[in-house]
Design an enzyme around this catalytic site. Sequence first.
Site, PDB file in Angstrom:
ATOM      1  N   HIS A 161      -1.276  -0.157  -9.911  1.00  0.00           N
ATOM      2  CA  HIS A 161      -1.873  -1.096  -8.940  1.00  0.00           C
ATOM      3  C   HIS A 161      -2.464  -2.314  -9.667  1.00  0.00           C
ATOM      4  O   HIS A 161      -3.692  -2.527  -9.657  1.00  0.00           O
ATOM      5  CB  HIS A 161      -2.935  -0.398  -8.083  1.00  0.00           C
ATOM      6  CG  HIS A 161      -3.229  -1.150  -6.813  1.00  0.00           C
ATOM      7  ND1 HIS A 161      -3.720  -0.549  -5.682  1.00  0.00           N
ATOM      8  CD2 HIS A 161      -3.114  -2.474  -6.493  1.00  0.00           C
ATOM      9  CE1 HIS A 161      -3.902  -1.457  -4.736  1.00  0.00           C
ATOM     10  NE2 HIS A 161      -3.527  -2.648  -5.203  1.00  0.00           N
TER      11      HIS A 161
ATOM     12  N   ARG B 160       0.861  -1.180   0.000  1.00  0.00           N
ATOM     13  CA  ARG B 160       0.000   0.000   0.000  1.00  0.00           C
ATOM     14  C   ARG B 160       0.901   1.236   0.000  1.00  0.00           C
ATOM     15  O   ARG B 160       1.944   1.270   0.666  1.00  0.00           O
ATOM     16  CB  ARG B 160      -0.895   0.040   1.243  1.00  0.00           C
ATOM     17  CG  ARG B 160      -2.084  -0.921   1.189  1.00  0.00           C
ATOM     18  CD  ARG B 160      -3.113  -0.540   0.129  1.00  0.00           C
ATOM     19  NE  ARG B 160      -4.269  -1.434   0.107  1.00  0.00           N
ATOM     20  CZ  ARG B 160      -4.385  -2.517  -0.653  1.00  0.00           C
ATOM     21  NH1 ARG B 160      -3.399  -2.865  -1.482  1.00  0.00           N
ATOM     22  NH2 ARG B 160      -5.476  -3.252  -0.612  1.00  0.00           N
TER      23      ARG B 160
ATOM     24  N   GLU C  27      -3.747   7.059  -4.509  1.00  0.00           N
ATOM     25  CA  GLU C  27      -3.973   6.622  -5.898  1.00  0.00           C
ATOM     26  C   GLU C  27      -5.465   6.669  -6.240  1.00  0.00           C
ATOM     27  O   GLU C  27      -6.289   6.470  -5.348  1.00  0.00           O
ATOM     28  CB  GLU C  27      -3.407   5.202  -6.101  1.00  0.00           C
ATOM     29  CG  GLU C  27      -4.085   4.157  -5.231  1.00  0.00           C
ATOM     30  CD  GLU C  27      -3.424   2.779  -5.337  1.00  0.00           C
ATOM     31  OE1 GLU C  27      -2.185   2.680  -5.306  1.00  0.00           O
ATOM     32  OE2 GLU C  27      -4.187   1.797  -5.445  1.00  0.00           O
TER      33      GLU C  27
END
Length: 327
Positions: free
Chosen positions: A291, A244, A273
Amino acid sequence: MAAAGTETPRVLVTRKMMPDVERRIAATFRVTLNPDDRPMTRDEILRLAAAHDGLLLTSFDKLGPEFIPSLPPSIRIIATHSVGYDHLSIPQAEAKGIAVTNTPGVLTDATADIALLLMLGAARGASWGDRMVREDRWGETTLVSPMGLDVSGQRLGILGMGRIGQAVARRARAFGMAIHYHARRPVAAEDARGAAYHARFADMLPNIDFLSVNCASTPETRGMVNAEALALLPKGAIVVNTARGDIVEDDALIAALASGHLAAAGLDVFKGEPRIDPRYRGLDNVFLLPHIGSATPRTRSAMGHKCIDNLEQFFRGERPADLITRA
Ligand code: DGY
């Protein structure tokens, strides 16, 4: 599916899922899908939730801190399509008697593969190399420039030695890397497979060339990779993050990359994000991904099926296999 003595439960699915997942969930529950995959606002999810008993949502949904307290009383379970659940407050869910489940195990390999891609991509210059070819600058290559750094035979430090950390270690061993790790406590010897345990994060950092972030985002780990930690890495080290974004302090990482203290970084996850710190885009020594740790059809499908398994178990009155909240 009908819960014991009741009607078929109603489930809201906030994002488009793999087709086999959507077929199964539609055949199992009374379901509201999101066929256009338009990201829903928090208020839209809350409004729709009132006509549902369960939510199948994702870590990409922007829920905010007041999401769970604002949920209507009809919602009894949230199945998150992610292993990480830092986007949900577990204490708030427990206070409201809402069960929360996640998807551990099925995305371990896909995420560990991306960690290796980041290590290789950052060290060997995948993004600047790709740009050189696309921009027709091949002619600039010489025997001494540009150059990347070795991955094989280097020392890897893993922050967080859970399933994904261990899977990263397995892959890195094939590159002849020496494995170090920091976690709250040592893992069993058969899982560590000779990796050197450091009880203090600070003690691991001077002994590694690569740092791979593989821990969950918790109040304890948020901001853990900060200026002080980065300064303890040897000059020329590389940092990769598939966990993360908020575990890493952007200011510190960007300063260390810009000064040359760090040779490179590989990032699949970012604080805030998809609105990432724009300074990353201007750095040549970063390899950036949006991601995609779990983004393969097989993995995304397995994650969706795990959500459905958990929802089915819950509505049958059983304890879901991946229950995070206290029952
Ligand atoms: C996870 O499952 O936590 C992945 O990072 C996707 O959110």
